[in-house]
Scaffold this motif. Structure first.
Motif, short mmCIF file in Angstrom:
data_model
loop_
_atom_site.label_atom_id
_atom_site.label_comp_id
_atom_site.label_asym_id
_atom_site.label_seq_id
_atom_site.Cartn_x
_atom_site.Cartn_y
_atom_site.Cartn_z
N MET A 73 0.84 -1.19 0.00
CA MET A 73 0.00 0.00 0.00
C MET A 73 0.87 1.24 0.00
O MET A 73 1.90 1.28 0.67
CB MET A 73 -0.89 0.00 1.26
N LYS A 74 0.45 2.26 -0.75
CA LYS A 74 1.11 3.56 -0.71
C LYS A 74 0.19 4.57 -0.03
O LYS A 74 -1.03 4.51 -0.17
CB LYS A 74 1.46 4.03 -2.12
N GLN A 75 0.79 5.47 0.70
CA GLN A 75 0.05 6.52 1.40
C GLN A 75 0.90 7.78 1.41
O GLN A 75 2.13 7.71 1.31
CB GLN A 75 -0.25 6.13 2.85
N ALA A 76 0.25 8.92 1.58
CA ALA A 76 0.95 10.17 1.86
C ALA A 76 0.45 10.68 3.20
O ALA A 76 -0.76 10.66 3.47
CB ALA A 76 0.69 11.19 0.77
N TRP A 77 1.37 11.11 4.04
CA TRP A 77 1.04 11.65 5.36
C TRP A 77 1.39 13.13 5.38
O TRP A 77 2.48 13.52 4.94
CB TRP A 77 1.83 10.94 6.45
N GLU A 78 0.48 13.95 5.88
CA GLU A 78 0.78 15.38 5.97
C GLU A 78 0.30 15.93 7.31
O GLU A 78 -0.59 15.37 7.96
CB GLU A 78 0.16 16.15 4.81
N TYR B 11 11.08 1.82 10.95
CA TYR B 11 10.68 1.35 9.62
C TYR B 11 9.97 -0.01 9.67
O TYR B 11 10.05 -0.78 8.71
CB TYR B 11 11.89 1.31 8.71
N ALA B 12 9.28 -0.27 10.78
CA ALA B 12 8.50 -1.50 10.87
C ALA B 12 7.41 -1.33 11.91
O ALA B 12 7.59 -0.66 12.94
CB ALA B 12 9.39 -2.69 11.25
N LEU B 13 6.25 -1.92 11.62
CA LEU B 13 5.18 -2.08 12.60
C LEU B 13 5.27 -3.50 13.15
O LEU B 13 5.50 -4.44 12.39
CB LEU B 13 3.81 -1.89 11.96
N LEU B 14 5.06 -3.66 14.43
CA LEU B 14 5.05 -4.98 15.05
C LEU B 14 3.70 -5.21 15.71
O LEU B 14 3.18 -4.35 16.42
CB LEU B 14 6.18 -5.10 16.08
N PRO C 30 6.86 -4.05 7.24
CA PRO C 30 7.91 -3.10 6.85
C PRO C 30 7.32 -1.82 6.24
O PRO C 30 6.32 -1.87 5.53
CB PRO C 30 8.73 -3.88 5.80
N ILE C 31 7.95 -0.69 6.54
CA ILE C 31 7.55 0.61 6.00
C ILE C 31 8.77 1.25 5.35
O ILE C 31 9.85 1.27 5.93
CB ILE C 31 7.03 1.55 7.11
N LEU C 32 8.58 1.78 4.15
CA LEU C 32 9.67 2.45 3.43
C LEU C 32 9.30 3.90 3.21
O LEU C 32 8.22 4.20 2.70
CB LEU C 32 9.91 1.75 2.09
N HIS C 33 10.19 4.81 3.61
CA HIS C 33 9.98 6.24 3.33
C HIS C 33 11.31 6.98 3.50
O HIS C 33 12.28 6.44 4.05
CB HIS C 33 8.90 6.84 4.23
N GLN C 34 11.35 8.20 3.02
CA GLN C 34 12.52 9.04 3.21
C GLN C 34 12.64 9.43 4.69
O GLN C 34 11.71 9.25 5.47
CB GLN C 34 12.40 10.31 2.35
N HIS C 35 13.81 9.98 5.05
CA HIS C 35 13.96 10.46 6.42
C HIS C 35 12.98 11.60 6.70
O HIS C 35 12.65 12.40 5.81
CB HIS C 35 15.40 10.94 6.66
N TRP C 36 12.53 11.66 7.93
CA TRP C 36 11.65 12.73 8.33
C TRP C 36 12.34 14.09 8.26
O TRP C 36 13.50 14.21 8.66
CB TRP C 36 11.18 12.52 9.77
N THR D 135 4.86 7.29 1.80
CA THR D 135 5.25 6.02 2.41
C THR D 135 4.79 4.86 1.55
O THR D 135 3.80 4.95 0.82
CB THR D 135 4.65 5.86 3.82
N SER D 136 5.51 3.75 1.68
CA SER D 136 5.09 2.47 1.13
C SER D 136 5.07 1.46 2.26
O SER D 136 6.04 1.33 3.00
CB SER D 136 6.05 1.99 0.04
N ILE D 137 3.95 0.75 2.42
CA ILE D 137 3.78 -0.23 3.48
C ILE D 137 3.66 -1.60 2.83
O ILE D 137 2.82 -1.82 1.95
CB ILE D 137 2.53 0.09 4.32
N PHE D 138 4.50 -2.54 3.25
CA PHE D 138 4.60 -3.85 2.63
C PHE D 138 3.80 -4.88 3.42
O PHE D 138 3.46 -4.66 4.58
CB PHE D 138 6.06 -4.24 2.50
N PRO D 139 3.49 -6.04 2.80
CA PRO D 139 2.70 -7.06 3.49
C PRO D 139 3.35 -7.49 4.81
O PRO D 139 4.58 -7.56 4.92
CB PRO D 139 2.67 -8.22 2.49
#
Length: 226
Positions: free
Chosen positions: A1-6, A160-163, A174-180, A217-221
């Motif tokens: 899944m892709k998302q944008a957070w603002e 970079y991960a949800l548990l 796993p979550i992939l995104h640039q540095h904050w 962000t990109s959130i992986f399975p």
């Protein structure tokens, strides 16, 4: 899944780990910074939601979210553990609870923004749960913070991960995104029922507060962990 957070705001408080321990699954170790656990309330606006293999969702492709989170490790890997996630998108809440086992809850929410000031209001209205309120006023400072390795701000946010625990199993998302890109912020919290499970005296001081304007962000399975 892709998302944008603002317009994302991190509000963090230090907590003695033994006080937080009863609320964290036994499979996880609580991650510590200088001997303390940290708990956060994080409101933000999510938009541009896109499931892998599909075009962007054409209807209600955005929502407000307000999560309560802390930081844990599993098999020496650090990640975010969510205690609750309130959102104003009933279908999104249903899918997140059903498919991913995440503790999403329905809520009525409103964010009102004017330049570098904004207000965030939330009232939980999930069936079977108390109607927890959260009301805050935020003032964002202009200067971007340096991304210093080892700093508290970096430790709190660069994860970079949800548990999550489902049944007797641990899963990692796993979550992939640039540095904050972070800015300091001031917050006035007028009502906060989200942390009522912890002693009031832990929240007499203002939280350590950071703001980020936008992040893709990109959130992986989710992956079952050994």
């Amino acid at each position: 899944m892709k998302q944008a957070w603002e317009d994302l705001v991190f509000m963090h408080w230090p907590v003695p780990p033994h006080i937080l321990r009863p609320f964290i699954p036994s499979q996880f170790e609580i991650d510590l910074y200088n001997g303390l656990a940290w708990i956060a309330i994080v409101p933000f606006h999510m938009k541009d939601i896109q499931l892998r293999g599909f075009s962007a969702i054409p209807v209600r492709n955005h929502m407000l979210e307000l999560n309560v989170r802390t930081y844990v490790t599993y098999n020496n890997e650090s990640g975010v553990y969510f205690i609750s996630l309130d959102a104003n998108h009933r279908l999104g809440v249903f899918l997140a609870r059903s498919l991913f086992g995440l503790p999403y809850l329905n809520a009525s929410m409103r964010m009102v923004k004017h330049n570098d000031h904004f207000v965030f209001l939330s009232r939980r209205n999930h069936k079977g749960y108390e109607p927890a309120h959260f009301h805050s006023r935020i003032h964002v400072k202009e200067t971007l913070l340096p991304s210093n390795q080892g700093s508290l701000a970096k430790w709190l946010t660069e994860r970079y991960a949800l548990l999550v625990v489902r049944g007797s199993n641990v899963y990692k998302g796993p979550i992939l995104h640039q540095h904050w890109e972070l800015q300091n912020a001031d917050v006035v919290i007028e009502r906060n029922d989200l942390l009522n499970f912890l002693p009031d005296h832990l929240f007499t001081q203002a939280p350590v507060t950071h703001y980020s304007k936008f992040l893709k962000t990109s959130i992986f399975p989710f992956e079952k962990q050994p």
